[in-house]
Write an enzyme that holds these catalytic residues in place. Sequence first.
Site, PDB file in Angstrom:
ATOM      1  N   HIS A 114     -19.899  26.520 -57.717  1.00  0.00           N
ATOM      2  CA  HIS A 114     -19.563  26.256 -59.024  1.00  0.00           C
ATOM      3  C   HIS A 114     -18.079  26.452 -58.838  1.00  0.00           C
ATOM      4  CE1 HIS A 114     -23.298  26.211 -61.853  1.00  0.00           C
ATOM      5  NE2 HIS A 114     -23.680  25.504 -60.798  1.00  0.00           N
TER       6      HIS A 114
ATOM      7  N   GLU B 278     -15.999  28.377 -60.805  1.00  0.00           N
ATOM      8  CA  GLU B 278     -15.517  29.744 -60.790  1.00  0.00           C
ATOM      9  C   GLU B 278     -15.724  30.518 -59.569  1.00  0.00           C
ATOM     10  OE1 GLU B 278     -17.422  27.758 -62.944  1.00  0.00           O
ATOM     11  OE2 GLU B 278     -17.206  28.249 -65.146  1.00  0.00           O
TER      12      GLU B 278
END
Length: 154
Positions: free
Chosen positions: A51, A53
Amino acid sequence: MNQYIQEAIELSFQGQRAGLGGPFGAVIVKDGVIIGRGHNRVTSSHDPTAHAEIVAIREACTYLGTHQLSGCELYTSCEPCPMCLGAIFWARPDRVYYACTHEQASDAGFDDSFIYEQVALPPSERGLPMIHLPTEGAQAAFDEWKRNEAKIHY
Ligand SMILES: [Zn+2]
């Protein structure tokens, strides 16, 4: 508009337009400088943990040569999913800014609300079977860790 959230949003376009993953982007800022960037790479890297992040956290930690992001701020194009929220807590940045909400992500087909619901349940009640296997010797790793004088706390 905040330049860092703008950069995170720009990455959410770049990743999907390059066919690398979902429409998510994130940057990590320290002392006014972007030290980590990421966009979703789940499908292209065959990595369900890639992801935006997480990718940005890995880049920032590599840049800083540490496993902690104290003194940093994370800007993400969308409210973090439960996995990223956990990773963010482990990384310990000072603050998180997000543009879209998880409701907006859900509307686009990324429904992580069921994971939030599952996390709140006792392990025995989760949809994913989780079986406790108390095993002799497993505790010894923790006992050794507690005695380990070379350990690096995190
Ligand atoms: Zn996530």
